[in-house]
Each structure stands twice: as C-alpha cells, then as structure tokens.
Design an enzyme around this catalytic site. Sequence first.
Site, PDB file in Angstrom:
ATOM      1  N   GLY A 113     -39.650  31.976 -40.862  1.00 41.72           N
ATOM      2  CA  GLY A 113     -40.279  30.704 -41.214  1.00 41.72           C
ATOM      3  C   GLY A 113     -41.592  30.956 -41.918  1.00 41.72           C
ATOM      4  N   ALA A 114     -42.435  31.767 -41.308  1.00 42.41           N
ATOM      5  CA  ALA A 114     -43.744  32.073 -41.879  1.00 42.41           C
ATOM      6  C   ALA A 114     -44.292  33.319 -41.202  1.00 42.41           C
ATOM      7  CB  ALA A 114     -44.695  30.901 -41.666  1.00 42.41           C
ATOM      8  N   GLU A 174     -49.080  29.344 -37.225  1.00 43.68           N
ATOM      9  CA  GLU A 174     -49.613  30.511 -37.954  1.00 43.68           C
ATOM     10  C   GLU A 174     -51.136  30.564 -37.876  1.00 43.68           C
ATOM     11  OE1 GLU A 174     -47.374  32.600 -38.694  1.00 43.68           O
ATOM     12  OE2 GLU A 174     -45.756  31.150 -38.382  1.00 43.68           O
ATOM     13  N   GLU A 222     -48.068  35.289 -40.164  1.00 46.34           N
ATOM     14  CA  GLU A 222     -49.488  35.004 -39.956  1.00 46.34           C
ATOM     15  C   GLU A 222     -50.452  36.039 -40.514  1.00 46.34           C
ATOM     16  OE1 GLU A 222     -47.223  35.719 -37.504  1.00 46.34           O
ATOM     17  OE2 GLU A 222     -48.061  37.095 -36.042  1.00 46.34           O
ATOM     18  N   ASN A 223     -50.118  36.769 -41.561  1.00 45.23           N
ATOM     19  CA  ASN A 223     -51.021  37.790 -42.102  1.00 45.23           C
ATOM     20  C   ASN A 223     -52.469  37.285 -42.101  1.00 45.23           C
ATOM     21  OD1 ASN A 223     -48.587  39.181 -42.998  1.00 45.23           O
ATOM     22  ND2 ASN A 223     -48.522  37.572 -44.546  1.00 45.23           N
TER      23      ASN A 223
HETATM   24 ZN   LIG Z   1     -45.469  33.354 -34.618  1.00 48.72          ZN
END
Ligand SMILES: [Zn+2]
Length: 896
Positions: A302-303, A338, A305-306
């Site tokens: 989904g995404a 995120e 979190e960099n």
């Molecule tokens: Zn996560």
Amino acid sequence: MRLNRLAAALAGAASILALAACGDPPAAPVKLEEAPAGQLPAGVTPTVYRLNLKADPKAENFTGAVEIDVTLDQPHARIWLHSVDQDIVKAFARLPDGTEVPATFTGNQAEGGVSSLDFETPLPAGGATLVLDYVAPYNFGLAGLYKVTQGEKDYLVTQMEAVDARRMVPSFDEPRFKTPWVLTVTAPEGDKVVANTMEREARPLGDGLVEHEFLPTRPIQSYLVALAVGPYDEVAGEPVAPAPGRPAPIPLRAFSAAGKGERLADALAITDDMVLWQEAYFAQPYPYGKLDLIAAPDFAYGAMENAGAIVYREAALLIDERTPLSQRRAIYSTHAHELAHQWFGNLVTPKWWNDIWLNEAFATWMANKTMHAIDPGGEWNLNPVAGGLGAMGNDALLSARSVRNPVSTNGDINDAFDGITYQKGGSLLNMFETYLGEEKFREGIRVHMRRFTDGVADADDFMASLEEGAGDTSVTASFRTFISQPGIPMLDVAVSCADAGASMRVTQSRYAPLGSEIDRQATTWQVPFSARIETGGASTVVKQLLTEKTGTIALDACPDFVMPNAGGTGYWRYALDEASAAKLVANFGKLSAGEQMVFVDSLLAGFNAGSVSGEALLAGLEASAAGSALAASQPFDAIKGIHARLSAKGKNDLSVWIEATYAPLEKKLKGKPDAALSDREKLLKTALAGLLIEYGNRPAARAQLVRKAEAYIGLGQAANPDALPAQDVATAVGLAAKQEGWRFIEPALAYVFASENQTERASILKALAANAEPRLAGELVGGAANLPLTSSEIFTLLGGAFSNTGAIDTVWAAFKDTFDETIVKLPEVRKQQVAAIAGSLCSAEDAADAKAFFEDKAAAIPGYERKLTQGLEQAKLCSARGETQLPKLAAILAAP
Ligand SMILES: [Zn+2]
C-alpha cells in the site's frame, strides 16, 4: 547452482584461513566460516554510508559506489554483509592511516544474498571504511531500486523493506543498524530526483547529466532509504506550520507519474492536521526535516514509510472527484499510518523482525486515533474493533502466528507482515489502552519515544516504558500473554442470580471451529476482562483481570442483561448461558456500535464452532440488521460465502431471506437525504445495494446495472465514465462478466489495457476474474502472464480468480499449467503468497494436490511454507463446514 557457489566459497575460505594463521596478532582475527543464516554476526557495526549512484531511468541498470564506515570490535579477516544481484567490480578497505587493504568479494553464500569480503590482511580493531564499486540491474519485481514504465515514460523508485535495500547497495541490511546515509545521485537533466533529505546542491555535469547531492539523514536503518528518479509531476504543498518544540515549518511536496499531479491535492491538504496532531500526541517534533509524498507508478504494498519520503501505490494517494468514499477513507488511513511510522519504526526501530509489531500494530492503531481526532464524525474509533474481528478469521487457525513470533528466515520476515501483526496487534493496543486509560497509555508511549530516539528497542523495552510512563505495572504480564500466544480467547460466561448474591462466572479456552485440531485447553491468557452490565435500567462497566482458567465476578444484583465485552474493545469471543443470550438479543438495540459488532462476530463464530444453532444465528443476524451501520454490514461477507456454496435451490431460499432481512433497512436508508447520512451509513448503503442486487431477488435491477456496466466500458458504444458511480463499478462489472461472458469480458479487458487509472484497472480486473464462468476464469488465469498488465495487476487478477468459488476447479488447473511463466511476472514479495491459494480449495483431495504441487515448486516461491500450511488448514475447515453446517442452514432456509 547455489550449492556449487557455496561449496566453492567455503573451499576458498579455508585456504585463506590457513594463510592468516601465520604471524597472528595476540587476538586472532575473526573469521566465521559458515555463511550466517538469519542475523549477521556481531562485531562489525556500520556507522555511516556514503552512496554515489548513477541512475538513468531509461537504462537497464545502474552503477553504484559506496563507502561504508564500520567499527570493528577486534581484528577481522572476513566481514559478512548483504548483496543481491550486484556485480562488484572493486572492493577494498581503507584504514584510518590511508592504507588500502584489497578484498575479495564472494556473493550469495546463504539465503538473502549473504556475502563475504575477505581481506588480504586482517583489518585491525577500530575504524575502517569499506569501499565497493558495482553495477546492478533495475529490478522489475517492485523490489530494491526498481523500474516501472507508465504511459511510455520510465520511472525509478525504491522499496527496501523488508530485505531489499541489499538490491540497491551492498549493506548491513538489518533494522538494528541505524546510521546516517549520504546520497549523491547522478541522473538525466530534467528528471526529478527525490531522496530522504533536502538536496544540498545540484551540479550540472554536461552530457545532459546532473549530480544531486543530498544532506545526510538522521540515523536510519537501510530499509528506510528512499529514492525516486524520473519525469514525475511535482506539486508543492503548504509547509506544515511551526509547532511547540519545532520552530521551523516542514516543507511539504508530493510527486506522481506525469499528468497525475492534480490528484495529489487532497492528500497534501490533510497532511498538516495529521502531523500536528501526532507531534502533540508523541510530544516529539516530526523528526525528518522535510516531507515528500510519492505516488509510485507501480508498487507492491500500500505504502512505505521511508523517512521523509513516503512512497504510495497510486490507489493509496491519488484522489479525484471519482474516488469513492471507501477508498478516500482508506487513503487517509494509510497516510496517517505512514506518518505515525515516522515515530513508530523510524525514530524508534525494532531490534529484529520478530518485533515488527512495534511498527505495524502501533502505526495501525495510531492511524485510527489520528483520524478519529481530526474527523470525529467518521467513527474511526470503530476501526480497531473491526480490524480485530477481521484478524480472527486467521487467528482461529491452529497454524496462526503470534503477534510476536520467532523470525529466523526471510520467509518468516515476510510472513510477519500479515493481519495478525497489523490488525490483531492494533486491536490489542486498543484493548490495553482502553483498560489502562488513554492518558496513562500515552505517557508510556512518550517515555518510550524519548528514551529510544534514533535508537532501537524490543518488546521488553516497550513494556518497561509503558510501566514507567503509565505508573502502572498491572497489565504488562497480561499484554505478553496476548502477543506471545496465537489464538482467540473464548470466554464462556454464566450469570447466576442465586439468593446468596448475583455473580458471573467466566471460563476461558481457545476458540476452535468445527474440524479444527486446536487443543482448546492448552492456552491460557491473562484477560483484561471488561463487561457491561445493565441492572434496573442503569448501565455499569465491570473490569477484572482474569489470570486463571476460571474467574468469578460478584454482581450487585441480578442484571437485566450482560454484554461480556464492554465497548467491543476486548480481543476475545464469548458464549453466554442460554437465558443470558436470549436477554442480550432482546436488548440488542441498547448495545453500543462496537458491542453490536462483537455480538455478530460471536454469533457467526459460535455457528462455525457448532455451539450456536442455525435458528439462533439467523435470529441474531435479523436483529443486527436494525443495528449500527458497521454491525449491520458485518455479516455480508459471511452471507456471500454461504451463498457461494449452496445448491441452486439453497441460493434461492437464501435470497428470499436476504430480501426479508435487509430490504427494510434499505428502505430506511433511502428515506433519509444523503446529507443526513453519516459516512458509515453511506458505506452501508453502498454495500447493501450490492448485496441486494447481487444476492437478493431483483432480476430487473440486475439487468439495469449490467446495461450500465456495458455503457461504462463502451460495449458497442463510446465508453462513458458517468454511466456508473465509482463505488458501483466493481459490482456492475462483476454482474456483467457473470451474465454476458466473453461478450463483455473482451471489451472490458480492452478498456483496462487502455486505462491509466491504476485503481480502476485493478478493480475491474478483480471483478472480471472473480465472476467469469469457469472456462473463462481459467483462460484469464492461464493467459495472465501474457496480458499487458503490471506485476501487481497479475497478482490482483489471480486473487480475484481464486475467490471465484464456482470456477475454482478450472482456475486451479490453469494456474498449475501456467505456473512457471506466471510466477516470474509477480512482484518479489508476492511470490511466496501464491501458496495461500490452497485456502480457496475446499476438499481434502484438492488440498493434497496443492500440497504436492507447491512443495514441488518450492524453489520458485522461497518462504511459502506458512502460507501453504494455513491454506491447507483453511481448505480442511471449509470442507468440515460444508459437511455439517451448510446442510443445517439450507434446511432452515427451505422451511416455509
Ligand atoms: Zn506500516
């Protein structure tokens, strides 16, 4: 091939060891012979990475030059690190006095690219710099630094978690190593280049190239390093205003594939509310200086979190006027998740993957708190309840993972990113927060963030922070029983109103459905029990920590009714004695929304375990149809599942029941103007319309929706996007695929291939595969690898096909026939997950076939074992349900 390389490497290692043995310094240099499985050996610690990349999206590979400063605890003749798919062209170590020590690189000696550097002379204890130059291909499986083409334009983007940073750079690729990273990236002039930090300088090099130098990061682990290069659209957002403890505003930007920038506005607009609320919650400013949101042209998750550069799949960030409410909410929730990771996971990081719940459960829980705070009408506080109940499907398996589960292989690492970690974990946090009190819990989190800023921490560290911050040691032992044991507590509650005084006896076991081999008595939890008791019309909440198998709670008087899960926040299922169960059904309308949800869950679970009769199930579901929006829609998936496995006659009987139960609710909702509906009611209205049209008795409405689907995709006419509201596309396309067959599916596929809207493409593909008749569903699966689809879309299509219960035989046969060509096209992280397909089969015979098949294909799907085991168990349970419970239900539905 791997065995041969391993054997050669080990033979070489032995001869080097023999040389190094002459003239040893007093402390013999460390040289671990065997390539380490799991964690890298202790003793070598990276302290900074300086990474210089030349990355042109139009090329097929990139070059890298990395300098890694390391600290050695004693002399080392060999250093182990990670490297995947890289051609190392130069390797040496530079000592503090400038001496260069040549090194021999030997790659891929154990799972996950475990590789060694052997030095001509041992490196002394203290500091050294490892210098490596290399060439590597861009990955096409959405891992590491990977390449995607969209609209004939090439883009680069990264996905490192869990173990793919090693595809971009040779590294000590584990979460416990947090260091500054200094990136310099040479890319074509005109391309956007985005990394974790602000750009310090851009230097034109001539030849159409520009060298971009970025500021050093704060200490971060390798899986948080981010890079995007290509002709992205860039949109500047309003900087996030200064806040207490953070005098500078946070620069905010967003990026998308060319032409899609306008759809970034909504996500940008809500970001400052989220960041400001989270900063206040943590009492710690946002850590990473600037914030970029990047919609990747294709993305496996989904995404991600960099730190300071979050990457999303398009469907998880882009919003326009056609985005349905459900998806808009999912986007906000993902975004808040995120952002929460910037603290949970980024600022404070788990020491090892067994504690990834410290990231994912916390970010999941925090996202709902954030959204509840900034959108109070959205009933986001019910998400942890819904999430916990959703996770129970998997947690009911004998083969369920614990939230905190041992991790020794890369397969274990990937397994840890599941509903147990995210949803059960988030639900447990909600349970203990509610039990302890919101403020006490928050103080525990604040202590934890302060104590481990820029560092690493494990579950013990968190429990210690919680006890100290909350000033309360009463729940951590209980907490541990929930994170370290799989399964769902089943609480049998008996209310007694004897003359001597009313009381409630609670007996715990482990929930097990029919056909399960779970030992119900083998697990005991310390349950933070909380029940709502209504007596004489007044409601109270009774709390007690139940540390034994059985506990008795005294009551003031004989209650009107008992709800054995106050607010629905407890992670357990319950069964009431017969009289109390009847009182609860009679008082269903007095329950809170969360309580109504656990009521529905315990009813369905009781039926699946054989302890609730079919009559009681249907009566309870009929009561729930008058409940809150989430409770009313909660059984829909179960009803659809039952429908799929009934005979034609049974399906007819069920549709009569569906109409009788849910048509009045539809009428009630339609009676209200849209503006008067809450978000949850709007979502219910959509779900209800889908249920009634597809599974009720409405041939005319079905035909009308099919005509709309034809207009939408342009069957015999120009495609008309206004023919269907976005939230109805999947239902309408599914019905049309079912009724019209190839006549509809062929133009629908052409529509998908021409569309550049990833969300729409995925939703149509899934609906086609999930509803096509058996022969066509098989053809879709068999041809998937050769369709013009992205790797994520092929996986989506497979998922749809395997939910197509009526077509499962042809789908399974086609999948096996074309496995070899399909598997290489899937995202790296999805390959092992295909073994879960076994769970879609519903017979012992098919399960045995699946077991043999996947074991034979093990080399192509490393780490598949748990997914297969769980799938096989699900197939067995499905078969048991089909033999006992379905006939019972069919008989009741058939009765006049
Ligand atoms: Zn996560």
